[in-house]
Every structure is written in C-alpha cells, then in structure tokens.
Design a protein around this motif. Structure first.
Motif, PDB file in Angstrom:
ATOM      1  N   ILE A  13       4.258  -1.631   6.031  1.00  0.00           N
ATOM      2  CA  ILE A  13       4.481  -1.580   4.581  1.00  0.00           C
ATOM      3  C   ILE A  13       4.452  -0.136   4.094  1.00  0.00           C
ATOM      4  O   ILE A  13       5.308   0.291   3.305  1.00  0.00           O
ATOM      5  N   VAL A  14       3.475   0.624   4.583  1.00  0.00           N
ATOM      6  CA  VAL A  14       3.349   2.026   4.157  1.00  0.00           C
ATOM      7  C   VAL A  14       4.602   2.807   4.554  1.00  0.00           C
ATOM      8  O   VAL A  14       5.155   3.581   3.763  1.00  0.00           O
ATOM      9  N   GLY A  15       5.075   2.568   5.778  1.00  0.00           N
ATOM     10  CA  GLY A  15       6.250   3.295   6.250  1.00  0.00           C
ATOM     11  C   GLY A  15       7.454   3.051   5.361  1.00  0.00           C
ATOM     12  O   GLY A  15       8.232   3.956   5.073  1.00  0.00           O
ATOM     13  N   ARG A  16       7.598   1.816   4.911  1.00  0.00           N
ATOM     14  CA  ARG A  16       8.725   1.463   4.057  1.00  0.00           C
ATOM     15  C   ARG A  16       8.643   2.204   2.718  1.00  0.00           C
ATOM     16  O   ARG A  16       9.643   2.720   2.212  1.00  0.00           O
ATOM     17  N   HIS A  17       7.440   2.282   2.157  1.00  0.00           N
ATOM     18  CA  HIS A  17       7.303   2.910   0.842  1.00  0.00           C
ATOM     19  C   HIS A  17       7.255   4.433   0.922  1.00  0.00           C
ATOM     20  O   HIS A  17       7.652   5.109  -0.025  1.00  0.00           O
ATOM     21  N   ALA A  18       6.756   4.958   2.033  1.00  0.00           N
ATOM     22  CA  ALA A  18       6.636   6.413   2.136  1.00  0.00           C
ATOM     23  C   ALA A  18       7.994   7.045   2.441  1.00  0.00           C
ATOM     24  O   ALA A  18       8.240   8.198   2.074  1.00  0.00           O
ATOM     25  N   ALA A  19       8.854   6.316   3.107  1.00  0.00           N
ATOM     26  CA  ALA A  19      10.218   6.775   3.390  1.00  0.00           C
ATOM     27  C   ALA A  19      10.225   8.182   3.989  1.00  0.00           C
ATOM     28  O   ALA A  19      10.969   9.062   3.560  1.00  0.00           O
ATOM     29  N   GLY A  20       9.367   8.403   4.957  1.00  0.00           N
ATOM     30  CA  GLY A  20       9.392   9.662   5.684  1.00  0.00           C
ATOM     31  C   GLY A  20       8.500  10.747   5.118  1.00  0.00           C
ATOM     32  O   GLY A  20       8.314  11.787   5.749  1.00  0.00           O
ATOM     33  N   ARG A  21       7.933  10.518   3.943  1.00  0.00           N
ATOM     34  CA  ARG A  21       7.070  11.553   3.373  1.00  0.00           C
ATOM     35  C   ARG A  21       5.655  11.456   3.936  1.00  0.00           C
ATOM     36  O   ARG A  21       5.222  10.406   4.402  1.00  0.00           O
ATOM     37  N   ALA A  98     -11.023 -15.082  -8.068  1.00  0.00           N
ATOM     38  CA  ALA A  98     -10.986 -13.705  -7.570  1.00  0.00           C
ATOM     39  C   ALA A  98     -11.714 -13.649  -6.242  1.00  0.00           C
ATOM     40  O   ALA A  98     -12.567 -14.480  -5.946  1.00  0.00           O
ATOM     41  N   GLY A  99     -11.357 -12.662  -5.445  1.00  0.00           N
ATOM     42  CA  GLY A  99     -12.046 -12.476  -4.174  1.00  0.00           C
ATOM     43  C   GLY A  99     -11.162 -12.733  -2.965  1.00  0.00           C
ATOM     44  O   GLY A  99     -11.581 -12.509  -1.837  1.00  0.00           O
ATOM     45  N   GLU A 100      -9.931 -13.210  -3.213  1.00  0.00           N
ATOM     46  CA  GLU A 100      -9.030 -13.441  -2.081  1.00  0.00           C
ATOM     47  C   GLU A 100      -7.918 -12.399  -2.023  1.00  0.00           C
ATOM     48  O   GLU A 100      -6.966 -12.556  -1.261  1.00  0.00           O
ATOM     49  N   GLU A 101      -8.043 -11.335  -2.812  1.00  0.00           N
ATOM     50  CA  GLU A 101      -7.029 -10.285  -2.823  1.00  0.00           C
ATOM     51  C   GLU A 101      -6.959  -9.604  -1.456  1.00  0.00           C
ATOM     52  O   GLU A 101      -7.973  -9.436  -0.776  1.00  0.00           O
ATOM     53  N   PHE A 102      -5.780  -9.246  -1.072  1.00  0.00           N
ATOM     54  CA  PHE A 102      -5.626  -8.389   0.111  1.00  0.00           C
ATOM     55  C   PHE A 102      -4.278  -7.714  -0.001  1.00  0.00           C
ATOM     56  O   PHE A 102      -3.269  -8.232   0.458  1.00  0.00           O
ATOM     57  N   LEU A 103      -4.254  -6.569  -0.654  1.00  0.00           N
ATOM     58  CA  LEU A 103      -2.967  -5.922  -0.894  1.00  0.00           C
ATOM     59  C   LEU A 103      -3.091  -4.409  -0.889  1.00  0.00           C
ATOM     60  O   LEU A 103      -4.173  -3.840  -1.037  1.00  0.00           O
ATOM     61  N   ILE A 104      -1.941  -3.797  -0.659  1.00  0.00           N
ATOM     62  CA  ILE A 104      -1.834  -2.354  -0.806  1.00  0.00           C
ATOM     63  C   ILE A 104      -1.450  -2.102  -2.257  1.00  0.00           C
ATOM     64  O   ILE A 104      -0.437  -2.635  -2.730  1.00  0.00           O
ATOM     65  N   THR A 105      -2.266  -1.343  -2.963  1.00  0.00           N
ATOM     66  CA  THR A 105      -1.963  -1.121  -4.376  1.00  0.00           C
ATOM     67  C   THR A 105      -1.127   0.139  -4.571  1.00  0.00           C
ATOM     68  O   THR A 105      -0.090   0.098  -5.231  1.00  0.00           O
TER      69      THR A 105
ATOM     70  N   GLY B  49       0.918  18.499  -5.814  1.00  0.00           N
ATOM     71  CA  GLY B  49       0.938  18.391  -4.362  1.00  0.00           C
ATOM     72  C   GLY B  49       0.831  16.958  -3.896  1.00  0.00           C
ATOM     73  O   GLY B  49       1.198  16.651  -2.781  1.00  0.00           O
ATOM     74  N   THR B  50       0.315  16.078  -4.754  1.00  0.00           N
ATOM     75  CA  THR B  50       0.207  14.681  -4.376  1.00  0.00           C
ATOM     76  C   THR B  50       0.886  13.812  -5.419  1.00  0.00           C
ATOM     77  O   THR B  50       0.697  14.011  -6.614  1.00  0.00           O
ATOM     78  N   GLU B  51       1.668  12.888  -4.927  1.00  0.00           N
ATOM     79  CA  GLU B  51       2.316  11.963  -5.847  1.00  0.00           C
ATOM     80  C   GLU B  51       1.816  10.558  -5.572  1.00  0.00           C
ATOM     81  O   GLU B  51       1.761  10.135  -4.416  1.00  0.00           O
ATOM     82  N   ARG B  52       1.446   9.875  -6.636  1.00  0.00           N
ATOM     83  CA  ARG B  52       0.980   8.505  -6.444  1.00  0.00           C
ATOM     84  C   ARG B  52       2.136   7.533  -6.616  1.00  0.00           C
ATOM     85  O   ARG B  52       2.891   7.616  -7.578  1.00  0.00           O
ATOM     86  N   VAL B  53       2.251   6.621  -5.644  1.00  0.00           N
ATOM     87  CA  VAL B  53       3.341   5.645  -5.665  1.00  0.00           C
ATOM     88  C   VAL B  53       2.734   4.247  -5.707  1.00  0.00           C
ATOM     89  O   VAL B  53       1.863   3.922  -4.900  1.00  0.00           O
ATOM     90  N   GLU B  54       3.159   3.466  -6.628  1.00  0.00           N
ATOM     91  CA  GLU B  54       2.656   2.100  -6.729  1.00  0.00           C
ATOM     92  C   GLU B  54       3.337   1.221  -5.681  1.00  0.00           C
ATOM     93  O   GLU B  54       4.546   1.295  -5.496  1.00  0.00           O
ATOM     94  N   VAL B  55       2.542   0.408  -5.005  1.00  0.00           N
ATOM     95  CA  VAL B  55       3.088  -0.451  -3.943  1.00  0.00           C
ATOM     96  C   VAL B  55       2.926  -1.924  -4.319  1.00  0.00           C
ATOM     97  O   VAL B  55       3.889  -2.682  -4.350  1.00  0.00           O
TER      98      VAL B  55
END
Lengths: 112, 275
Positions: A13-21, A98-105, B49-55
């Motif tokens: 998931i992180v790789g998709r959102h970071a897009a190489g950064r 509440a308490g069942e969350e598991f997500l990248i914010t 230097g840091t950018e916050r991105v909502e996921v």
C-alpha cells in the motif's frame, strides 16, 4: 506472527501511494481489539524492509481503544476487558463501535 | 480524539531519530470516530522537506477483496464454505474425518487443508470420497501461522467447486492469527478442546467472538479432568453472546450427528466478522 505478512501488505500500500518518493514515516491506526502487537509490527517492518528503499522509514502506531454501544439502552462505554456486557443496564446485546480499526492513515514523504 | 499529534519537528529531528519510537505510541482517551471522518494530523505548517499524504486505506483491504472473490465463486457454485479454526491439537482433523465418513455419499465435500509443513493431515483425510487440496504455508520465515484469502484462492484452483456442496477449510492450528484473515467463508467454526482450560475465551476473545459455532471437543475426557464446563460456557457467552455450542468427541463420535446436521443446515450468509 501474522505481523510479518501484514508488513508485506503495508509495503504494497505504501509503495502505491509513495510512487517512488522517499518514505519517512508511515502512520497506522490499530484498534485495541486487533491482535496486532505494535512492537512486533515495528520489528517486522525493519526485517522486511532491510536493503530496500523503505529501510529508513518508521512505523508510527496510533492505538484506538475498544468501545461498545448497547442496543437496548444506547449506553456507550470503553471496553476494559473482553466481556461484552453493558455497564449501564447489564444487557448483552452490545455492538462494537471502535477498536477494530486497522488502516494506514497518512504518510510522511520527502518533498519531491 | 482521533487525531494525530503534531509533527512539526525540524528536519532531521523527526520521529525515529534518537529516541525509541515506542515513546510515540499514544492512546486516545475516548472512542475513535469513524476513520473516514477523522482528522488526521495538522496539514499546515510542518517543516519543509516533508510532505504529508493522506492514505486512509485498510491494511486488510487486499485480503478482503480476494475473500469477496472467493465468496462470489462459492455462491455461484452453490457451495457453503466453512472456516474451521482451533489451537494445535484440539482435534480439527479427527473431527473432519468423522464428518467426512458420515457425509460420504450424501454431501459432496471438499477440504482445503492448511498446514505449515507436511501432508500428514491431508493424508489422514483420504479415503472418504472428499476432494482434498493441501496448502503448505512454509515461506522461509518459519511458515505462515494462518490461511489468508489469496492462499485459499490458489487452493480453489485445484478443486472443482461445481462438483461440491460443502467446502471445509481447515486452518492452521493457532488461536490468534486465523481470526484476523477472512478467506471468503460463510461461517466460522471453532474446535475447542476441554484440555485447554476454561479461561481461553477471555484470553483469546477475538477468535472466540468471530465464530458462529464452537465445538467443545474431547468431551469424553470430562470425567478425568478438573474442567469446569459451566464456567467455560459462561466465559464463552461473555465474549460471544448467543453463540451455538455443541459438545463433541472425535474419539467416540459423540456429537458428530449434531455437527453434520448443523453443517447441512448451514446456508450461506454474511460472516459476522470479516477482517
């Protein structure tokens, strides 16, 4: 040790959102009713990311306590143990709200 | 509440530098609001230097999408899928043998057999007319402790769903991890052995809460143990009010009729707990 396979999912998931950064910090919300151990998760994060572009990144875990709502009397309360019973009316017809969350914010990325 | 603390440190003095990241775990003081409506940090004024991105992406999202595909395939083929879970040694495989023997000739059964290593359990299930698909989860890190939806999907490619009525997924023996991973099942069933102690529902509430049926197995040992059956049932009802309980013995066959009746009456429905 499902934290290891979970880390692989987070990497995807992180790789998709970071897009190489460059990724500096990954922020997670983890509910208390999830069987996720933050320390193990962070350890596995370093393990799966050694020698990858994510090697220097940090997992930041935000814990969310469990909470229930009584369907009978509408009372809401934090869960302090596993027992699902309404502290107000003693009813057992409660739902977990509440308490069942598991997500990248969010992600902190190096500015392009 | 539901909000991250600010991250306006100087570059190079952000998190993970010079202090234990554990220091940064913090807890809310109240129930979390819906993640979609939560505020996620301060998006203004943090250091350059840091950018916050909502996921805002669920970590089990990919698994759950595959689980939904599996379930759609089960539904299209008219197959009822059961995810069978327990700690190691509770008697899943032996109970399955009993069930397969009893249903042979009347119900077309497939089994997805999950184990970290070996085909021992799959071999034990041969000879009852069921189609067995073995999934070894060894992955070089000591083996996955659970089956997930993609693993089950790969096992389905070796089964012909159209030729089945009932699919029994025997998960890896583990009281923790399997509860977190939906595989596309219609029902979750748990085998609990009375040798495990009365307090297990309170210690492993996620697993006990996620199931529709608890099989209280090795019940033939009851006269030989100090096991307090009413106390166990109270603990179970405390974490999963109203859950169905059947007492079984894979050794004597006690309760297997009732289990087979339950399985045959089980009709597809949305599982109570999806990952």
């Amino acid at each position: 040790m499902h934290e290891l396979s979970i880390c692989h999912s987070i990497v995807d998931i992180v790789g998709r959102h970071a897009a190489g950064r460059e990724v500096r910090t990954v922020y997670l919300q983890v509910g208390a009713l999830r069987q996720i151990v933050p320390e193990t998760l962070r350890y596995c994060w370093t393990l799966v990311n050694a020698d990858t572009p994510l090697a220097g990144s940090t997992l930041q875990v935000d814990s969310v306590p469990g909470a229930v709502r009584c369907r009978a009397c509408e009372h809401r309360q934090l869960l302090t143990d596993a027992v699902l019973v309404c502290a107000s009316c003693g009813g057992r017809d409660v739902e977990i709200v509440a308490g069942e969350e598991f997500l990248i914010t969010t992600l902190d990325l190096a500015e392009a | 509440m539901g909000r991250f603390h600010r991250h306006d440190d100087e570059p190079g003095h952000g998190h993970g530098h010079g202090h234990d990241p554990a220091d940064h775990d913090h807890r809310h003081d109240g129930p979390s609001p819906d993640p979609d409506s939560a505020e996620h940090g301060d998006h203004t004024g943090y250091a350059t230097g840091t950018e916050r991105v909502e996921v805002l992406e669920r970590i089990f999202g990919e698994n759950d999408r595959t689980a939904a595909q599996n379930r759609a395939d089960f539904d299209a083929a008219g197959v009822t899928a059961i995810n069978l879970m327990s700690s190691p040694g509770a008697g899943k495989t032996e109970l399955l043998r009993r069930v397969l023997a009893q249903l042979q000739g009347s119900v077309r059964v497939g089994v997805v057999e999950g184990d970290i290593e070996t085909s021992i359990d799959a071999d034990r299930l041969e000879g009852f007319g069921a189609v067995i698909s073995l999934l070894n989860t060894a992955n070089g890190f000591g083996g996955e402790c659970h089956l997930d939806a993609p693993m089950v999907r790969s096992a389905l490619s070796r089964l012909s769903l159209d030729a089945l009525d009932l699919l029994l997924v025997e998960n890896v023996g583990n009281l923790v991890c399997p509860a977190e991973f939906a595989v596309g099942e219609h029902h979750r069933v748990m085998v609990y052995a009375i040798t495990e102690g009365e307090e297990k529902p309170l210690k492993y509430p996620v697993m006990f809460r996620s199931v529709d049926l608890v099989l209280v197995n090795k019940i033939d040992l009851l006269p030989h143990l100090d096991f307090d059956l009413p106390a166990f049932k109270r603990n179970l009802q405390a974490v999963n009010p109203g859950v169905t309980v059947l007492e079984t013995s894979a050794r004597t066959g006690h309760g297997v009729d009732e289990l087979c009746t339950w399985l045959q009456a089980a009709r597809p429905h949305e599982p109570a707990a999806a990952g």
